[in-house]
Design a protein around this motif. Structure first.
Motif, PDB file in Angstrom:
ATOM      1  N   GLU A   1     -44.030 -79.699 -15.096  1.00 41.41           N
ATOM      2  CA  GLU A   1     -44.256 -78.283 -14.975  1.00 41.41           C
ATOM      3  C   GLU A   1     -45.742 -77.753 -14.618  1.00 41.41           C
ATOM      4  O   GLU A   1     -46.008 -77.341 -13.789  1.00 41.41           O
ATOM      5  N   ARG A   2     -46.615 -78.711 -15.453  1.00 43.38           N
ATOM      6  CA  ARG A   2     -48.103 -78.520 -15.108  1.00 43.38           C
ATOM      7  C   ARG A   2     -48.352 -79.153 -13.721  1.00 43.38           C
ATOM      8  O   ARG A   2     -49.033 -78.492 -13.026  1.00 43.38           O
TER       9      ARG A   2
ATOM     10  N   SER B   1     -46.589 -79.448 -11.225  1.00 42.71           N
ATOM     11  CA  SER B   1     -46.045 -78.561 -10.168  1.00 42.71           C
ATOM     12  C   SER B   1     -46.832 -77.153  -9.991  1.00 42.71           C
ATOM     13  O   SER B   1     -47.419 -76.976  -8.771  1.00 42.71           O
ATOM     14  N   LYS B   2     -47.480 -76.697 -10.970  1.00 40.18           N
ATOM     15  CA  LYS B   2     -48.445 -75.563 -11.074  1.00 40.18           C
ATOM     16  C   LYS B   2     -49.597 -76.003 -10.519  1.00 40.18           C
ATOM     17  O   LYS B   2     -50.174 -75.294  -9.493  1.00 40.18           O
TER      18      LYS B   2
ATOM     19  N   SER C   1     -49.110 -76.886  -6.570  1.00 37.95           N
ATOM     20  CA  SER C   1     -48.982 -75.494  -5.771  1.00 37.95           C
ATOM     21  C   SER C   1     -50.315 -74.858  -5.698  1.00 37.95           C
ATOM     22  O   SER C   1     -50.449 -74.201  -4.622  1.00 37.95           O
ATOM     23  N   SER C   2     -51.110 -74.620  -6.512  1.00 33.38           N
ATOM     24  CA  SER C   2     -52.342 -74.058  -6.319  1.00 33.38           C
ATOM     25  C   SER C   2     -53.376 -74.715  -5.522  1.00 33.38           C
ATOM     26  O   SER C   2     -54.247 -74.311  -4.943  1.00 33.38           O
TER      27      SER C   2
END
Ligand code: ATP
Ligand code: MG
Length: 237
Positions: free
Chosen positions: A130-131, A133-134, A137-138
């Protein structure tokens, strides 16, 4: 224990670092009393001609090598007397590393490369991904999560390595020419994104670079000169 709310103390203190290499009968005094305090959230450029000892200094700050004399203090903790286990733990939990060549694991995807360091600290795969991916993506890599390093461009590989360094929410990033391997335009772009991400994550960083255009955009600039660190104004670079 490390002071977990240590906004009032430097994240990194280098105190009187000395390092001499012996090459045959020759002695090379690379560090001769180098000292520096890096405060929480600060981005500090480390500059100086090739061979002055920037990488040596970063290796010592990153607890990969021990100095001949002097101290490395991470978030208030003197690392001189740590055993290997504590040293590894501090490296994993408190610091992130970015190298000139990405050193991503070739058989894992971008997502996995950023999730794995978190799983080594005990987070679940789901949390880690999850982290990851975040972060990815940023950095504009939302469409590249499943790509292996060989399926990424040089800039994308370096962006992934930057995300990996931030994965465990370190308080300090040590980076050795993080965009030195990219063409000038990509280097500029990735560096810009790197600084933006460091600021939004609130992480401090010591970044060796040959690119003075990039150095002058940091909070502080230190020059490694004859084994000492000398602070100059970013405007003077
Ligand atoms: N293990 C070693 N044994 C002997 N000499 C070494 C060793 N490591 C580094 N040196 C020497 O120490 C000096 C500093 O090297 P270092 O790699 O830290 O420089 P640098 O500032 O990072 O250079 P660059 O900008 O080219 O990356 C160089 O003269 C190098 O040859
Ligand atoms: Mg170097």
């Amino acid at each position: 224990m490390l002071d977990m709310n240590a906004q009032h103390i430097p994240v990194l203190r280098l105190i009187g670092l000395q390092r001499t290499f012996h090459q045959g009968t020759r002695e090379i005094n690379v560090l001769a009393g180098a000292s520096l305090d890096v405060w929480p959230g600060q981005c500090v450029a480390l500059v100086g001609p090739s061979g002055t000892g920037k990488s040596t200094l970063l290796h010592i700050a990153g607890l990969l090598e021990t100095p001949d004399a002097g101290h490395v203090v991470i978030a208030g903790r003197d690392c001189a007397t740590l055993d290997d286990q504590d040293r590894t733990r501090i490296r994993r939990a408190e610091m992130g590393f970015i190298y000139q060549f990405h050193q991503l694991l070739p058989e894992f995807s971008a997502l996995e490369n950023v999730a794995l360091p978190q799983m080594l600290l005990g987070r679940s795969r789901r949390e880690g991904e999850e982290r990851a991916s975040k972060l990815l993506s940023s950095m504009g890599l939302a469409e590249r999560l499943d790509h292996r390093p060989a399926q990424l461009s040089g800039g994308e590989q370096q962006r992934t390595a930057i995300c990996r360094a931030l994965a465990n929410r370190p308080r300090l990033i040590l980076a050795d020419e993080p965009t030195g391997n990219l063409d000038p335009r990509t280097s500029e772009l990735v560096f810009h994104e790197l600084i933006g991400l460091f600021r939004s994550e609130g992480v401090a960083a010591l970044i060796a670079t040959h690119n003075l255009d990039l150095a002058r955009r940091m909070d502080r600039v230190v020059v490694l000169d004859s084994g000492h660190l000398v602070e100059i104004s970013p405007q003077a670079v």
